[in-house]
Design a protein around this motif. Structure first.
Motif, short mmCIF file in Angstrom:
data_model
loop_
_atom_site.label_atom_id
_atom_site.label_comp_id
_atom_site.label_asym_id
_atom_site.label_seq_id
_atom_site.Cartn_x
_atom_site.Cartn_y
_atom_site.Cartn_z
N SER A 104 48.64 -11.14 52.16
CA SER A 104 49.81 -10.50 52.76
C SER A 104 49.40 -9.21 53.49
O SER A 104 48.87 -8.29 52.88
CB SER A 104 50.83 -10.17 51.67
N HIS A 105 49.70 -9.19 54.78
CA HIS A 105 49.36 -8.01 55.58
C HIS A 105 50.11 -6.78 55.05
O HIS A 105 49.54 -5.70 54.97
CB HIS A 105 49.72 -8.28 57.04
N ARG A 106 51.36 -6.97 54.68
CA ARG A 106 52.17 -5.85 54.17
C ARG A 106 51.59 -5.29 52.88
O ARG A 106 51.44 -4.07 52.72
CB ARG A 106 53.60 -6.33 53.95
N VAL A 107 51.23 -6.17 51.94
CA VAL A 107 50.67 -5.72 50.66
C VAL A 107 49.33 -5.04 50.87
O VAL A 107 49.06 -3.97 50.32
CB VAL A 107 50.54 -6.91 49.67
N GLN A 108 48.48 -5.65 51.70
CA GLN A 108 47.15 -5.08 51.92
C GLN A 108 47.21 -3.78 52.71
O GLN A 108 46.38 -2.90 52.49
CB GLN A 108 46.24 -6.11 52.58
N THR A 109 48.17 -3.66 53.61
CA THR A 109 48.32 -2.39 54.32
C THR A 109 48.71 -1.29 53.33
O THR A 109 48.15 -0.18 53.38
CB THR A 109 49.39 -2.51 55.43
N PHE A 110 49.63 -1.58 52.43
CA PHE A 110 50.02 -0.60 51.42
C PHE A 110 48.83 -0.22 50.54
O PHE A 110 48.58 0.96 50.30
CB PHE A 110 51.17 -1.15 50.57
N ARG A 111 48.09 -1.22 50.08
CA ARG A 111 46.92 -0.95 49.24
C ARG A 111 45.88 -0.13 50.00
O ARG A 111 45.29 0.79 49.46
CB ARG A 111 46.29 -2.26 48.77
N TYR A 112 45.66 -0.52 51.26
CA TYR A 112 44.70 0.21 52.07
C TYR A 112 45.12 1.67 52.22
O TYR A 112 44.29 2.58 52.13
CB TYR A 112 44.54 -0.43 53.46
N LEU A 113 46.41 1.90 52.45
CA LEU A 113 46.88 3.27 52.59
C LEU A 113 46.67 4.09 51.32
O LEU A 113 46.36 5.28 51.40
CB LEU A 113 48.35 3.29 53.02
N LEU A 114 46.83 3.45 50.16
CA LEU A 114 46.55 4.16 48.90
C LEU A 114 45.07 4.55 48.81
O LEU A 114 44.73 5.69 48.50
CB LEU A 114 46.94 3.30 47.70
N VAL A 115 44.21 3.58 49.09
CA VAL A 115 42.77 3.84 49.04
C VAL A 115 42.37 4.84 50.13
O VAL A 115 41.60 5.77 49.89
CB VAL A 115 41.96 2.52 49.17
N TRP A 116 42.92 4.64 51.33
CA TRP A 116 42.62 5.51 52.45
C TRP A 116 43.02 6.96 52.12
O TRP A 116 42.26 7.89 52.38
CB TRP A 116 43.37 5.03 53.69
N THR A 117 44.22 7.13 51.55
CA THR A 117 44.68 8.48 51.19
C THR A 117 43.72 9.13 50.22
O THR A 117 43.33 10.29 50.40
CB THR A 117 46.11 8.43 50.61
#
Length: 161
Positions: free
Chosen positions: A90-103
């Motif tokens: 899921s692009h939406r789920v992975q974008t959210f996860r990426y943003l957590l890791v990215w932050t």
């Protein structure tokens, strides 16, 4: 009823058999990760050099480095999702996860940059070079284990874990 036990594996057998197999299996992904990371680093360093030396030569170095990191991170997410991890989740789920890791990575990088450049007065490019390697190791592990982790269920689409 006879109880069957798994064969006992000596630690040397693990090191000589399983570990190299896992590393060998992971090697293509690691190479793709390094290639995307190298392109991301070049983009980040190039943008930082442009901002800090040409556009705003008297600007705030930490702010300029943060802007370069944000731009490079957008490229990084898209490239890792498509090239490194070849994710179908899921692009939406992975974008959210990426943003957590990215932050967490941006905050860690900004803190390390401030400590190295401002507090310890080490040249900004030396600090960037050192912390880039540290952040790369951190993000590879977190993305591999969390951001782009997908389980394929029989008769179902790929779903993030």
């Amino acid at each position: 009823m006879v109880e069957q036990r798994a064969p006992v594996v000596a630690p040397d057998d693990l090191m000589m058999g399983l570990l190299p197999q896992r590393v060998h299996a992971e090697l293509p992904r690691m190479i793709r990760f390094l290639a995307v990371g190298a392109l991301t680093a070049l983009l980040s360093f190039g943008l930082y050099a442009l901002l800090s030396r040409i556009v705003f030569p008297n600007g705030n170095r930490t702010a300029e480095q943060t802007v370069a990191t944000v731009v490079a991170s957008v490229f990084n997410y898209l490239a890792h999702r498509r090239i490194t991890y070849r994710s179908k989740g899921s692009h939406r789920v992975q974008t959210f996860r990426y943003l957590l890791v990215w932050t967490s990575a941006v905050l860690l990088q900004a803190a390390l940059f401030w400590i190295g450049h401002e507090a310890l007065e080490i040249h900004d490019f030396v600090v960037l070079f050192i912390i880039t390697g540290m952040i790369a190791c951190y993000t590879y592990l977190i993305h591999r284990l969390y951001t782009f982790r997908v389980i394929i269920h029989p008769n179902h689409d790929a779903t993030p874990v």
